[in-house]
Design an enzyme around this catalytic site. Sequence first.
Site, PDB file in Angstrom:
ATOM      1  N   LYS A  40      -0.323 -10.275  -4.182  1.00 29.79           N
ATOM      2  CA  LYS A  40      -0.657 -10.437  -2.970  1.00 29.79           C
ATOM      3  C   LYS A  40      -2.166 -10.192  -2.382  1.00 29.79           C
ATOM      4  O   LYS A  40      -2.865  -9.408  -3.288  1.00 29.79           O
ATOM      5  CB  LYS A  40       0.251  -9.771  -1.994  1.00 29.79           C
ATOM      6  CG  LYS A  40       0.263  -8.022  -1.959  1.00 29.79           C
ATOM      7  CD  LYS A  40       1.201  -7.430  -1.561  1.00 29.79           C
ATOM      8  CE  LYS A  40       1.193  -5.846  -1.508  1.00 29.79           C
ATOM      9  NZ  LYS A  40       2.218  -5.243  -0.808  1.00 29.79           N
ATOM     10  N   ARG A 139       9.542  -0.837   8.407  1.00 36.11           N
ATOM     11  CA  ARG A 139       8.701  -1.674   8.541  1.00 36.11           C
ATOM     12  C   ARG A 139       9.790  -3.030   8.600  1.00 36.11           C
ATOM     13  O   ARG A 139       9.627  -3.843   9.584  1.00 36.11           O
ATOM     14  CB  ARG A 139       8.029  -2.116   6.901  1.00 36.11           C
ATOM     15  CG  ARG A 139       6.917  -3.156   7.218  1.00 36.11           C
ATOM     16  CD  ARG A 139       5.733  -2.707   5.937  1.00 36.11           C
ATOM     17  NE  ARG A 139       6.470  -3.108   4.617  1.00 36.11           N
ATOM     18  CZ  ARG A 139       5.682  -3.222   3.651  1.00 36.11           C
ATOM     19  NH1 ARG A 139       4.535  -2.772   3.661  1.00 36.11           N
ATOM     20  NH2 ARG A 139       6.103  -3.419   2.377  1.00 36.11           N
ATOM     21  N   HIS A 170      12.165  -0.596  -0.189  1.00 38.99           N
ATOM     22  CA  HIS A 170      10.574  -0.064  -0.539  1.00 38.99           C
ATOM     23  C   HIS A 170      10.476   1.119  -0.054  1.00 38.99           C
ATOM     24  O   HIS A 170      11.025   1.626   0.772  1.00 38.99           O
ATOM     25  CB  HIS A 170       9.684  -1.163   0.411  1.00 38.99           C
ATOM     26  CG  HIS A 170       8.304  -0.916  -0.120  1.00 38.99           C
ATOM     27  ND1 HIS A 170       7.563  -0.962  -1.345  1.00 38.99           N
ATOM     28  CD2 HIS A 170       7.140  -0.779   0.593  1.00 38.99           C
ATOM     29  CE1 HIS A 170       6.496  -0.693  -1.323  1.00 38.99           C
ATOM     30  NE2 HIS A 170       5.771  -0.726  -0.046  1.00 38.99           N
ATOM     31  N   ARG A 222       8.405  -4.219  -9.140  1.00 40.24           N
ATOM     32  CA  ARG A 222       7.269  -4.810  -8.382  1.00 40.24           C
ATOM     33  C   ARG A 222       6.339  -4.018  -8.622  1.00 40.24           C
ATOM     34  O   ARG A 222       5.908  -2.940  -8.011  1.00 40.24           O
ATOM     35  CB  ARG A 222       7.740  -4.883  -6.821  1.00 40.24           C
ATOM     36  CG  ARG A 222       9.117  -5.732  -6.442  1.00 40.24           C
ATOM     37  CD  ARG A 222       9.320  -5.893  -4.816  1.00 40.24           C
ATOM     38  NE  ARG A 222       8.923  -4.356  -4.103  1.00 40.24           N
ATOM     39  CZ  ARG A 222      10.075  -3.623  -3.883  1.00 40.24           C
ATOM     40  NH1 ARG A 222      11.312  -4.099  -4.138  1.00 40.24           N
ATOM     41  NH2 ARG A 222       9.922  -2.644  -3.470  1.00 40.24           N
ATOM     42  N   TYR A 267     -30.865  -0.293  10.792  1.00 46.44           N
ATOM     43  CA  TYR A 267     -30.394  -0.163  12.114  1.00 46.44           C
ATOM     44  C   TYR A 267     -30.509   1.143  12.691  1.00 46.44           C
ATOM     45  O   TYR A 267     -29.818   2.057  12.079  1.00 46.44           O
ATOM     46  CB  TYR A 267     -29.261  -1.065  12.464  1.00 46.44           C
ATOM     47  CG  TYR A 267     -29.151  -2.435  11.934  1.00 46.44           C
ATOM     48  CD1 TYR A 267     -30.188  -3.161  12.963  1.00 46.44           C
ATOM     49  CD2 TYR A 267     -28.674  -3.064  11.092  1.00 46.44           C
ATOM     50  CE1 TYR A 267     -30.082  -4.573  12.499  1.00 46.44           C
ATOM     51  CE2 TYR A 267     -28.626  -4.202  10.706  1.00 46.44           C
ATOM     52  CZ  TYR A 267     -29.436  -5.163  11.464  1.00 46.44           C
ATOM     53  OH  TYR A 267     -29.318  -6.561  11.274  1.00 46.44           O
ATOM     54  N   CYS A 313     -26.121  -2.501   6.202  1.00 47.84           N
ATOM     55  CA  CYS A 313     -26.023  -3.591   7.387  1.00 47.84           C
ATOM     56  C   CYS A 313     -24.989  -4.579   6.713  1.00 47.84           C
ATOM     57  O   CYS A 313     -24.211  -4.245   5.589  1.00 47.84           O
ATOM     58  CB  CYS A 313     -27.284  -4.466   6.826  1.00 47.84           C
ATOM     59  SG  CYS A 313     -28.842  -3.372   6.909  1.00 47.84           S
ATOM     60  N   MET A 314     -24.846  -5.976   7.313  1.00 50.35           N
ATOM     61  CA  MET A 314     -23.779  -6.790   7.074  1.00 50.35           C
ATOM     62  C   MET A 314     -24.125  -7.324   5.532  1.00 50.35           C
ATOM     63  O   MET A 314     -23.098  -7.377   4.948  1.00 50.35           O
ATOM     64  CB  MET A 314     -23.957  -7.930   8.043  1.00 50.35           C
ATOM     65  CG  MET A 314     -22.876  -8.988   7.780  1.00 50.35           C
ATOM     66  SD  MET A 314     -23.027 -10.470   9.004  1.00 50.35           S
ATOM     67  CE  MET A 314     -22.870  -9.709  10.606  1.00 50.35           C
ATOM     68  N   ASP A 315     -25.094  -7.540   5.368  1.00 55.80           N
ATOM     69  CA  ASP A 315     -25.281  -7.998   3.772  1.00 55.80           C
ATOM     70  C   ASP A 315     -26.256  -7.097   2.848  1.00 55.80           C
ATOM     71  O   ASP A 315     -26.528  -7.668   1.613  1.00 55.80           O
ATOM     72  CB  ASP A 315     -26.112  -9.491   3.946  1.00 55.80           C
ATOM     73  CG  ASP A 315     -25.636 -10.210   5.329  1.00 55.80           C
ATOM     74  OD1 ASP A 315     -24.508 -10.296   5.263  1.00 55.80           O
ATOM     75  OD2 ASP A 315     -26.535 -10.275   6.196  1.00 55.80           O
TER      76      ASP A 315
HETATM   77  C1  LIG Z   1       2.372  -4.017  -1.954  1.00 55.38           C
HETATM   78  C2  LIG Z   1       4.164  -4.043  -2.210  1.00 55.38           C
HETATM   79  C3  LIG Z   1       4.391  -3.671  -3.546  1.00 55.38           C
HETATM   80  C4  LIG Z   1       3.651  -3.145  -4.554  1.00 55.38           C
HETATM   81  O1  LIG Z   1       3.178  -1.817  -4.285  1.00 55.38           O
HETATM   82  P1  LIG Z   1       2.236  -1.141  -5.334  1.00 55.38           P
HETATM   83  O2  LIG Z   1       1.901   0.203  -4.672  1.00 55.38           O
HETATM   84  O3  LIG Z   1       0.755  -1.671  -5.258  1.00 55.38           O
HETATM   85  O4  LIG Z   1       2.904  -0.861  -6.650  1.00 55.38           O
HETATM   86  C5  LIG Z   1       5.730  -3.441  -3.886  1.00 55.38           C
HETATM   87  N1  LIG Z   1       6.682  -3.860  -3.071  1.00 55.38           N
HETATM   88  C6  LIG Z   1       6.414  -4.172  -1.730  1.00 55.38           C
HETATM   89  C7  LIG Z   1       7.609  -4.582  -0.772  1.00 55.38           C
HETATM   90  C8  LIG Z   1       5.180  -4.508  -1.206  1.00 55.38           C
HETATM   91  O5  LIG Z   1       4.915  -4.576  -0.150  1.00 55.38           O
END
Ligand SMILES: *Cc1c(COP(=O)(O)O)cnc(C)c1O
Length: 372
Positions: A40, A139, A170, A222, A267, A313-315
């Site tokens: 992701k 969540r 999770h 995961r 700035y 700065c921005m850049d």
């Molecule tokens: C982002 C995420 C992960 C990965 O977590 P890490 O800490 O990067 O291993 C696994 N499961 C869910 C549901 C997540 O949102």
Amino acid sequence: MVVGRHRNTKAIINLGAIAENVNLERKQLAQGQEIFAVVKANAYGHGLLPVAKTARKAGATGFCVAVIDEGIALRQAGFVNETILVLGVSPSSEAVYLAKNNLSTAVSTIDFLQAAQPQLSQAGLKLRVHISLDTGMGRIGFKESQTLRKAVDYMHEYPEQFEFEGIFTHFAQADSADSSYYQQQLAKFKKLTEGLTLPRYVHVANSAAALWHKACGGNVIRYGITMYGLNPSGNELEVPLPIKPALSLYSELVHVKKIAAGESVGYGSTYTAKKSEWIGTVPIGYADGWLRRMQGFKLLVAGKYCETVGRVCMDQLMVRLPSQLPIGTKVTLIGKDGENEITAQDVANYAQTIHYEITCCLSERILRKYQD
Ligand SMILES: *Cc1c(COP(=O)(O)O)cnc(C)c1O
């Protein structure tokens, strides 16, 4: 559009390190377990497609993304058969699109299923569903056994529209030295799933659980942050595997000048030289994801620590140099130069955040260069 190509600020992504980090985890798997690479957010800023291809080659059999479009990008790039799970909540109005693209989706309410059912029926498509359980992350996901069972029954009532493919939760604290909250969550997961006919995929482990709670079970890991070579716990726990960070960030001095005592930089003129000194300008700023709060942080210029002076700065940003240095001198923001190293964790510590945020925030304006 590649917006950072003609530029001397680059992230170098070591794909060999990513492959190695996947291999390290693969050797830890229990019988029947597999790895879903979490890619992701543009693979935590490392670049979706190169990372996903590398992870696949190294043995990842599925992928996790946060939003539908990330999954579509994978499908379009030739990830035709792999399981791709959208971890976030998708709108029920996208159910047909999800099914058409064979994306598995996290589901947290029966309302989603009920809204999706007629659309899927009309389209003649079946949606792959991973039921999300909220065991303490707070969540998304089902919290109560009763509502969970209703949703599962509902899917079984409509086998032409739904494939109950997975169930997961999770952890909020799998990266903590105190494992009590983790234990509570695991117990809640076991309780919620008790007596259910389990689907093909049962998954609870993120990187942290895979590293420090191998007994958490499930048949999918995961695997996120550790694949990128970073410690899920920050500084709290030691990673038991020799993972390697995959990302470094480099730039160059593009302007060098001497300023006199009393002259200021940036700035707000927040930095004023007390004596005459050499100042270098580096072409990276907060629009690149190098946060404004990095004022004062020491970068490596030609391998030596040099303080960021004045506001970022921005850049662009400015550093105080030990002496006159030529234009083109290498600047290391994350990575090694000679004996010295700046880690993403160092940057995160300074910015009072976590390294996840540092790599994710590197914007598309920073060109990613890939090494094997
Ligand atoms: C982002 C995420 C992960 C990965 O977590 P890490 O800490 O990067 O291993 C696994 N499961 C869910 C549901 C997540 O949102």
